[in-house]
Design a protein around this motif. Sequence first.
Motif, PDB file in Angstrom:
ATOM      1  N   VAL A  18       0.818  -1.222   0.000  1.00  0.00           N
ATOM      2  CA  VAL A  18       0.000   0.000   0.000  1.00  0.00           C
ATOM      3  C   VAL A  18       0.854   1.276   0.000  1.00  0.00           C
ATOM      4  CG1 VAL A  18      -0.283   0.155   2.511  1.00  0.00           C
ATOM      5  CG2 VAL A  18      -2.056   1.061   1.015  1.00  0.00           C
ATOM      6  N   TYR A  19       2.082   1.199   0.508  1.00  0.00           N
ATOM      7  CA  TYR A  19       2.957   2.375   0.561  1.00  0.00           C
ATOM      8  C   TYR A  19       4.012   2.387  -0.544  1.00  0.00           C
ATOM      9  CZ  TYR A  19       0.750   2.580   5.088  1.00  0.00           C
ATOM     10  OH  TYR A  19      -0.181   2.607   6.087  1.00  0.00           O
ATOM     11  N   GLN A  20       4.027   1.346  -1.373  1.00  0.00           N
ATOM     12  CA  GLN A  20       4.944   1.316  -2.507  1.00  0.00           C
ATOM     13  C   GLN A  20       4.510   2.384  -3.501  1.00  0.00           C
ATOM     14  OE1 GLN A  20       7.631  -0.387  -2.830  1.00  0.00           O
ATOM     15  NE2 GLN A  20       7.420  -2.295  -1.731  1.00  0.00           N
ATOM     16  N   GLY A  21       5.463   3.028  -4.128  1.00  0.00           N
ATOM     17  CA  GLY A  21       5.118   4.028  -5.126  1.00  0.00           C
ATOM     18  C   GLY A  21       6.268   4.981  -5.365  1.00  0.00           C
ATOM     19  N   GLU A  22       5.982   5.968  -6.159  1.00  0.00           N
ATOM     20  CA  GLU A  22       6.996   6.932  -6.560  1.00  0.00           C
ATOM     21  C   GLU A  22       7.595   7.676  -5.363  1.00  0.00           C
ATOM     22  OE1 GLU A  22       7.352  10.518  -9.871  1.00  0.00           O
ATOM     23  OE2 GLU A  22       5.414   9.558  -9.498  1.00  0.00           O
ATOM     24  N   VAL A  23       6.748   8.089  -4.427  1.00  0.00           N
ATOM     25  CA  VAL A  23       7.236   8.848  -3.274  1.00  0.00           C
ATOM     26  C   VAL A  23       8.105   7.974  -2.372  1.00  0.00           C
ATOM     27  CG1 VAL A  23       6.537  10.086  -1.186  1.00  0.00           C
ATOM     28  CG2 VAL A  23       5.381  10.542  -3.345  1.00  0.00           C
ATOM     29  N   MET A  24       7.717   6.734  -2.165  1.00  0.00           N
ATOM     30  CA  MET A  24       8.539   5.836  -1.343  1.00  0.00           C
ATOM     31  C   MET A  24       9.880   5.592  -2.013  1.00  0.00           C
ATOM     32  SD  MET A  24       9.274   4.216   1.321  1.00  0.00           S
ATOM     33  CE  MET A  24       7.864   4.032   2.363  1.00  0.00           C
ATOM     34  N   ASP A  25       9.876   5.451  -3.332  1.00  0.00           N
ATOM     35  CA  ASP A  25      11.138   5.292  -4.055  1.00  0.00           C
ATOM     36  C   ASP A  25      12.021   6.533  -3.878  1.00  0.00           C
ATOM     37  OD1 ASP A  25      10.260   2.810  -4.900  1.00  0.00           O
ATOM     38  OD2 ASP A  25       9.647   3.520  -6.897  1.00  0.00           O
ATOM     39  N   MET A  26      11.409   7.717  -3.961  1.00  0.00           N
ATOM     40  CA  MET A  26      12.152   8.967  -3.761  1.00  0.00           C
ATOM     41  C   MET A  26      12.734   9.026  -2.348  1.00  0.00           C
ATOM     42  SD  MET A  26       9.401  11.507  -5.649  1.00  0.00           S
ATOM     43  CE  MET A  26       9.990  13.007  -4.904  1.00  0.00           C
ATOM     44  N   LEU A  27      11.909   8.629  -1.352  1.00  0.00           N
ATOM     45  CA  LEU A  27      12.361   8.677   0.040  1.00  0.00           C
ATOM     46  C   LEU A  27      13.499   7.684   0.276  1.00  0.00           C
ATOM     47  CD1 LEU A  27      12.072   9.765   2.910  1.00  0.00           C
ATOM     48  CD2 LEU A  27      10.264   8.068   3.288  1.00  0.00           C
ATOM     49  N   LYS A  28      13.393   6.495  -0.275  1.00  0.00           N
ATOM     50  CA  LYS A  28      14.465   5.503  -0.122  1.00  0.00           C
ATOM     51  C   LYS A  28      15.764   6.003  -0.737  1.00  0.00           C
ATOM     52  CE  LYS A  28      11.582   1.376   0.110  1.00  0.00           C
ATOM     53  NZ  LYS A  28      11.161   0.139  -0.588  1.00  0.00           N
ATOM     54  N   GLU A  29      15.667   6.590  -1.904  1.00  0.00           N
ATOM     55  CA  GLU A  29      16.864   7.118  -2.560  1.00  0.00           C
ATOM     56  C   GLU A  29      17.437   8.285  -1.754  1.00  0.00           C
ATOM     57  OE1 GLU A  29      20.015   7.366  -4.976  1.00  0.00           O
ATOM     58  OE2 GLU A  29      18.531   5.755  -5.021  1.00  0.00           O
TER      59      GLU A  29
END
Length: 166
Positions: A131-142
């Motif tokens: 449910v929290y996977q997505g573009e913003v989570m990818d940005m935050l991980k990076e």
Amino acid sequence: MVVFTCMFVAYQLVTGVCQAAWRPAVAGLIPSRGYRGDAPDDTRGDLIEIPLPPWEEKLSEPTDIKRRRLLYESRKRGMLENCILLSLFAKRYLNTMSETQLLQYDRLINEPSNDWDIYYWATEAQPTPEVYQGEVMDMLKEFTKNRNQEQRLDAPSLEYLEKEHQ
């Protein structure tokens, strides 16, 4: 009388600390624990989950108000690590996020009831729920990887907000 009372209190503190220091070691009352919560027998039975009201999308909220609210909520977390991480992330990306990204970020920082979950997902110590996977989570991980090795010891000052309005 005051001197006697102070000496008596000091004596109690010292003997209490000394007794507390040797008692568990002698009696073997404290079980051996691993670091980083990796003890194989940890059932997390002592974890207290505090129920929060369910997250609801604010449908009629103007975008500028949403950005300000999310900036505030990024800075005021339950733990210092997320205060620093999310406030720096918000400073860098919040003003350029699309409506879809703002919605993803709002859900990410406001729906989970445990701030540690967000931290573990961002640092990739635990897998991120679907449910929290997505573009913003990818940005935050990076962003969390800090490839430029920026000094991130504190949340940013709010001076940059004044510069944006000038």
